[in-house]
Write a protein that holds these residues in place. Structure first.
Motif, PDB file in Angstrom:
ATOM      1  N   ASP A  41       0.856  -1.174   0.000  1.00  0.00           N
ATOM      2  CA  ASP A  41       0.000   0.000   0.000  1.00  0.00           C
ATOM      3  C   ASP A  41       0.898   1.231   0.000  1.00  0.00           C
ATOM      4  O   ASP A  41       1.715   1.411   0.881  1.00  0.00           O
ATOM      5  CB  ASP A  41      -0.893  -0.028   1.243  1.00  0.00           C
ATOM      6  CG  ASP A  41      -1.754   1.204   1.335  1.00  0.00           C
ATOM      7  OD1 ASP A  41      -1.840   1.934   0.335  1.00  0.00           O
ATOM      8  OD2 ASP A  41      -2.348   1.420   2.403  1.00  0.00           O
ATOM      9  N   SER A  44       1.023   3.157   3.223  1.00  0.00           N
ATOM     10  CA  SER A  44       1.436   2.544   4.474  1.00  0.00           C
ATOM     11  C   SER A  44       2.850   2.012   4.393  1.00  0.00           C
ATOM     12  O   SER A  44       3.809   2.651   4.768  1.00  0.00           O
ATOM     13  CB  SER A  44       0.459   1.431   4.861  1.00  0.00           C
ATOM     14  OG  SER A  44       0.354   0.494   3.809  1.00  0.00           O
ATOM     15  N   ARG A 267      -8.303  -1.150  -4.234  1.00  0.00           N
ATOM     16  CA  ARG A 267      -7.497  -1.566  -3.096  1.00  0.00           C
ATOM     17  C   ARG A 267      -8.338  -1.688  -1.826  1.00  0.00           C
ATOM     18  O   ARG A 267      -7.817  -1.609  -0.716  1.00  0.00           O
ATOM     19  CB  ARG A 267      -6.325  -0.592  -2.891  1.00  0.00           C
ATOM     20  CG  ARG A 267      -5.407  -0.529  -4.099  1.00  0.00           C
ATOM     21  CD  ARG A 267      -4.401   0.586  -3.990  1.00  0.00           C
ATOM     22  NE  ARG A 267      -3.343   0.294  -3.031  1.00  0.00           N
ATOM     23  CZ  ARG A 267      -2.284  -0.451  -3.290  1.00  0.00           C
ATOM     24  NH1 ARG A 267      -2.143  -1.028  -4.465  1.00  0.00           N
ATOM     25  NH2 ARG A 267      -1.345  -0.630  -2.367  1.00  0.00           N
ATOM     26  N   ARG A 270      -6.884  -6.190  -0.968  1.00  0.00           N
ATOM     27  CA  ARG A 270      -5.611  -6.180  -1.697  1.00  0.00           C
ATOM     28  C   ARG A 270      -5.094  -7.572  -2.026  1.00  0.00           C
ATOM     29  O   ARG A 270      -3.954  -7.729  -2.434  1.00  0.00           O
ATOM     30  CB  ARG A 270      -4.573  -5.405  -0.876  1.00  0.00           C
ATOM     31  CG  ARG A 270      -5.066  -4.016  -0.523  1.00  0.00           C
ATOM     32  CD  ARG A 270      -4.103  -3.269   0.340  1.00  0.00           C
ATOM     33  NE  ARG A 270      -4.658  -1.965   0.711  1.00  0.00           N
ATOM     34  CZ  ARG A 270      -4.003  -1.037   1.364  1.00  0.00           C
ATOM     35  NH1 ARG A 270      -2.755  -1.255   1.743  1.00  0.00           N
ATOM     36  NH2 ARG A 270      -4.590   0.106   1.657  1.00  0.00           N
ATOM     37  N   GLY A 368      -4.401  -3.050   4.408  1.00  0.00           N
ATOM     38  CA  GLY A 368      -5.450  -2.049   4.508  1.00  0.00           C
ATOM     39  C   GLY A 368      -6.394  -2.401   5.641  1.00  0.00           C
ATOM     40  O   GLY A 368      -6.054  -3.179   6.539  1.00  0.00           O
ATOM     41  N   HIS A 369      -7.610  -1.861   5.586  1.00  0.00           N
ATOM     42  CA  HIS A 369      -8.573  -2.093   6.670  1.00  0.00           C
ATOM     43  C   HIS A 369      -8.938  -3.570   6.792  1.00  0.00           C
ATOM     44  O   HIS A 369      -9.103  -4.085   7.894  1.00  0.00           O
ATOM     45  CB  HIS A 369      -9.819  -1.250   6.431  1.00  0.00           C
ATOM     46  CG  HIS A 369     -10.878  -1.418   7.471  1.00  0.00           C
ATOM     47  ND1 HIS A 369     -10.642  -1.311   8.823  1.00  0.00           N
ATOM     48  CD2 HIS A 369     -12.217  -1.695   7.361  1.00  0.00           C
ATOM     49  CE1 HIS A 369     -11.756  -1.503   9.504  1.00  0.00           C
ATOM     50  NE2 HIS A 369     -12.721  -1.744   8.632  1.00  0.00           N
ATOM     51  N   ASP A 374      -6.291  -9.122   3.292  1.00  0.00           N
ATOM     52  CA  ASP A 374      -5.071  -8.693   2.614  1.00  0.00           C
ATOM     53  C   ASP A 374      -3.895  -9.613   2.924  1.00  0.00           C
ATOM     54  O   ASP A 374      -3.097  -9.928   2.041  1.00  0.00           O
ATOM     55  CB  ASP A 374      -4.711  -7.262   3.031  1.00  0.00           C
ATOM     56  CG  ASP A 374      -5.743  -6.242   2.578  1.00  0.00           C
ATOM     57  OD1 ASP A 374      -6.602  -6.604   1.739  1.00  0.00           O
ATOM     58  OD2 ASP A 374      -5.712  -5.097   3.053  1.00  0.00           O
TER      59      ASP A 374
END
Length: 411
Positions: A41, A44, A267, A270, A368-369, A374
């Motif tokens: 990401d 991040s 995304r 992911r 991600g969240h 992911d």
């Protein structure tokens, strides 16, 4: 550069073949190359890596084709849905006949083996039980005796409520649904006693499993609970941006494959395998609307695949899910695990609790969240390790004095 060098370079470049890119190539194929299952990401891990080495200079080697088109797997299998049978033994439709107004809860189950634990999964708002399909499979690869139970909350997936009943998504109701589903599953599977339970919840589901753990209604069967990427402070702060997010989300999709593609391209998820598994359960084909449109002479809906869950309609419950979450997480009995995508999500109460050693914390900045979708392998490792730290069957207790006396041994 000298005139001789310039002339040589010009002559050299002129003889090299030029590869052209025709956008029609992918349009004619109807598909695009598959995304890698895990990718970084930019907001991040990439930013973290660059800041960690900001004093260095990266010089690419001649062998790196920095401007080459990415090479994916062969076209034609990119966004095909993966069936739930790939990951679970069975699906269940659970209904308490003594309570006619209770929902018919749809759940996926792979039973534990022997005295193995049961990982009980609860998804976040707008998601479904298949959100935990891939990570559940990774758990069983590392702990073959483990079982995985993952349900669709009311208003999500294939879970239904009686016709005419208002949809109640309050935290207390969702926690009651989860407990009832577990008890009905025990009866359905004819388990003499409930297996050791590890509760795992993502986002809204994190609040639900924390509420159930705090209530103490699972008794000694509960070994611990894990909350995935949700804490009270950041969750409440994020609520004010929910309408902006929902306004940018497509209202529907032409096919299931385009729905899966949107989740990976945006995304939101992911990992392409996770997206191909979980996204189909988030959408439903509105055939009736299409047929009515034809009957009225209206053009057919170009995006007949619609969201099963109206997230905007859940707004009245958003604060109910998250207010007081941090205090309940720290106060409930049992082992505690918090998995986050970034340390910035920690609020003051949880920061103090973490410094006091009240729970285990792990951060996955490359996710991600939907961290469990992911990075299913890494999350599975964390959950299996968490179980092993809290597994009571692994404790070796000294023999009782009465047993030693019966065996004729001196005490």
């Amino acid at each position: 550069m000298s005139d001789l060098q310039k002339a040589w370079a010009k002559n050299r470049l002129g003889t090299m073949p030029v590869e052209t890119f025709d956008e029609r190539e992918e349009e004619e194929m109807g598909t695009v190359s598959e995304l890698p299952e895990h990718f970084d990401d930019d907001s991040s891990s990439a930013s973290s890596a660059s800041s960690a080495s900001s004093t260095g200079t990266i010089i690419p080697s001649p062998s790196q084709n920095l401007f080459a088109r990415p090479q994916g797997v062969p076209r034609g299998r990119t966004f095909q849905p993966i069936p739930w049978t790939t990951y679970f033994e069975r699906e269940l439709f659970l209904h308490d006949e003594t309570l006619p107004q209770s929902p018919t809860t749809h759940a996926y189950l792979t039973s534990p083996v022997g005295k193995g634990p049961l990982f009980v999964m609860h998804h976040g708002g707008g998601s479904s039980g298949l959100s935990f399909a891939v990570v559940g499979d990774q758990i069983r690869k590392r702990l073959p005796s483990a079982g995985v139970f993952s349900l669709d909350a009311r208003g999500h997936g294939s879970t239904t409520i009686p016709e005419g009943q208002a949809l109640d998504l309050s935290l207390e109701t969702l926690a009651d649904d989860l407990l009832t589903a577990l008890r009905l599953t025990q009866r359905e599977m004819k388990w003499a006693e409930p297996p050791p339970v590890i509760l795992v919840g993502h986002s809204m589901g994190g609040a639900v499993v924390t509420e159930l753990a705090r209530s103490g209604r699972l008794g000694s069967a509960l070994l611990g609970y894990a909350v995935l990427d949700v804490v009270e402070g950041s969750a409440i702060d994020a609520l004010q941006h929910m309408h902006t997010y929902l306004s940018t989300r497509p209202t529907g999709f032409q096919t299931l494959e385009t729905g899966i593609e949107w989740h990976t391209r945006s995304r939101t998820i992911r990992n392409s395998v996770s997206a191909r598994t979980s996204v189909p359960s988030l959408l439903t084909l509105e055939k009736n609307a299409e047929e009515e449109g034809k009957a009225e002479g209206k053009p057919a809906d170009a995006r007949p695949w619609k969201w099963r869950t109206d997230l905007a309609a859940t707004q009245p419950y958003w604060e109910n899910w998250f207010v007081g979450l941090s205090a309940k997480f720290l106060a409930a009995k049992g082992g505690k695990l918090l998995l986050l995508a970034g340390t910035d999500r920690l609020d003051t109460e949880l920061t103090i609790g973490q410094m006091q050693g009240k729970y285990n914390l792990q951060v996955f900045p490359e996710a991600g969240h939907f961290i469990h979708e992911d990075l299913p392998e890494k999350i599975a490792v964390s959950l299996v390790d968490f179980h092993r730290r809290n597994d009571r069957t692994a404790l070796v207790l000294p023999p009782k004095v009465s047993d030693l006396l019966k065996q004729g041994k001196k005490v």
